[in-house]
Design an enzyme around this catalytic site. Structure first.
Site, PDB file in Angstrom:
ATOM      1  N   CYS A  81       0.899  -1.131   0.014  1.00 38.00           N
ATOM      2  CA  CYS A  81       0.094  -0.261   0.444  1.00 38.00           C
ATOM      3  C   CYS A  81       0.800   1.120  -0.124  1.00 38.00           C
ATOM      4  O   CYS A  81       0.731   1.850  -0.358  1.00 38.00           O
ATOM      5  CB  CYS A  81      -0.581  -0.221   1.337  1.00 38.00           C
ATOM      6  SG  CYS A  81      -1.999  -0.815   1.121  1.00 38.00           S
ATOM      7  N   HIS A 123      -3.060   7.947   1.582  1.00 39.26           N
ATOM      8  CA  HIS A 123      -3.475   6.582   1.262  1.00 39.26           C
ATOM      9  C   HIS A 123      -5.172   5.851   1.998  1.00 39.26           C
ATOM     10  O   HIS A 123      -5.603   6.198   3.495  1.00 39.26           O
ATOM     11  CB  HIS A 123      -2.257   5.559   2.148  1.00 39.26           C
ATOM     12  CG  HIS A 123      -2.921   3.705   1.975  1.00 39.26           C
ATOM     13  ND1 HIS A 123      -2.942   3.335   0.597  1.00 39.26           N
ATOM     14  CD2 HIS A 123      -3.079   3.260   2.440  1.00 39.26           C
ATOM     15  CE1 HIS A 123      -4.148   1.982   0.832  1.00 39.26           C
ATOM     16  NE2 HIS A 123      -3.717   1.780   2.163  1.00 39.26           N
ATOM     17  N   ASN A 154      -9.589   0.005  -0.386  1.00 36.69           N
ATOM     18  CA  ASN A 154      -8.681  -0.008  -0.590  1.00 36.69           C
ATOM     19  C   ASN A 154      -7.822  -0.391  -1.523  1.00 36.69           C
ATOM     20  O   ASN A 154      -7.222  -1.638  -2.000  1.00 36.69           O
ATOM     21  CB  ASN A 154      -7.554  -0.878   0.840  1.00 36.69           C
ATOM     22  CG  ASN A 154      -6.208  -0.608   0.719  1.00 36.69           C
ATOM     23  OD1 ASN A 154      -5.664   0.397   0.333  1.00 36.69           O
ATOM     24  ND2 ASN A 154      -6.419  -1.233   2.402  1.00 36.69           N
TER      25      ASN A 154
END
Ligand code: UT7
Length: 325
Positions: free
Chosen positions: A114, A252, A282
């Site tokens: 990520c 993020h 996500n």
């Protein structure tokens, strides 16, 4: 002073949408639980046969169009992904071919889950500052739904597919101050002792399988707020910037509660934060350029705005970047 200017950005989300209610039909969950605990309303899923390189190419072409450039104008591709088309070659070389770079320059993948986009941005920025690259495409692209265990409600509700890209170009006009456009600084961190908090239980050198995502969500959550706040403060201190000067936090997009807690810790108002997690969940390395593209295209982010980007992911890896758009 040589600096990486951000010329354009673009994003791509696959057509197919999985809502929270769709997931409630597959695993023991409810739409309310997912939305309350994560802020996610839906996620996109790549079509059969649609690969990470296809999504990356679509996002890259939009970023190139915004920058007014062609693929052949690019010297290097830095593609962050956890879900490459193949174990090798790098997915970036397929994108290099797709956008018409031919044999010009080079293309590489980076793996920081990520945090991948921040890692790729930092790498591209350093190649540009070193004078080895003049124009770079930085891409985050993920086919993350292929890594999910659809019987594990603690992970399968969280992730989605997508891609985002940014075009960087070397500029020499500024004096290298925080008032100049471009990337001011990047900050990367990792701590391998925490690799078992979030990982995939397969790989070519271990099981010879792809594996599925395993996560200790509570611990990852706790680290996320602390580590991302630290990285943001590091970026602000290095550039002598305070919260009032930051126009936008482009974080993020993993969980709205993590984003809110991080912004609150840094005294950033909710109106300064770009939040798109509701729309795509996500998307790992794709999430920052996806959010950036939304806010640039809807006119929130304007030329000259100071933007702060941050991420944390498996590894653990984390980092931040401060840039004047
Ligand atoms: O990009 C970086 C990677 N990932 C992240 O940043 C994610 C970080 N972690 C998180 O976002 C959160 O920890 C989660 C969203 C994963 C979980 O939220 P939480 O508030 O930490 O919930 P929890 O894990 O403490 O679980 C609370 C309860 C548990 O039940 P009991 O033990 O209290 O009876 C879970 O079994 O919720 C249950 N639960 C669910 N219930 C319905 C866990 N997942 C689900 C679900 N639907 N999908």
């Amino acid at each position: 002073m040589r600096r990486s200017l951000m010329l354009g950005c673009g994003s791509y989300l696959p057509e197919k949408i999985l809502t929270n209610d769709d997931l409630a039909k597959i695993v023991d969950t409810t739409g309310e639980w997912i939305e309350q605990r994560t802020g996610i309303k839906k996620r996109h899923m790549a079509a059969a046969g649609e690969k990470t390189s296809d999504m990356a190419t679509a996002a890259a072409n939009k970023a190139l169009a915004m920058a007014g450039l062609k693929g052949s104008d690019i010297d290097a591709i830095f593609l962050a992904t956890t879900t490459p088309d193949n174990t090798f070659p790098a997915t970036a070389v397929t994108v290099q071919d797709n956008i018409g770079m031919g044999g010009k320059g080079f293309a590489m993948d980076l793996q920081a889950v990520c945090s991948g986009f921040i890692y790729a941005l930092a790498t591209a920025d350093n190649f540009i500052k070193a004078g080895q690259v003049n124009r770079a495409l930085v891409i985050g692209a993920e086919h993350f739904t292929n890594l999910l265990d659809w019987t594990d409600r603690t992970t399968c509700v969280l992730f989605g597919d997508g891609a985002g890209a940014v075009v960087l170009e070397a500029g020499n006009d500024g004096k290298g101050t925080k008032a100049d456009r471009g990337i001011l600084s990047t900050h990367l961190h990792s701590e391998g002792a925490y690799r078992n908090l979030l990982y995939v239980d397969g790989g070519p050198s271990s099981t010879k399988t792809t594996g599925v995502v395993k996560m200790n969500g509570k611990e990852v959550f706790r680290h996320a707020v602390t580590r991302m706040s630290e990285a943001i403060l590091e970026a602000m201190h290095e550039n002598d910037v305070d919260a009032s000067e930051v126009k936008w936090l482009v974080p993020h997009q993993a969980n709205k509660r993590i984003i809110d807690a991080t912004a609150e810790k840094l005294n950033l108002s909710p109106d300064q934060v770009v939040v798109t997690v509701a729309e795509h969940g996500n998307t790992s390395a794709a999430s920052i350029p996806l959010a950036l593209s939304v806010a640039v295209n809807d006119g929130r982010i304007q030329r000259g705005d100071l933007i702060l980007m941050e991420a944390m992911g498996g590894g653990l890896t984390w980092g931040a970047a401060l840039a004047r758009w």
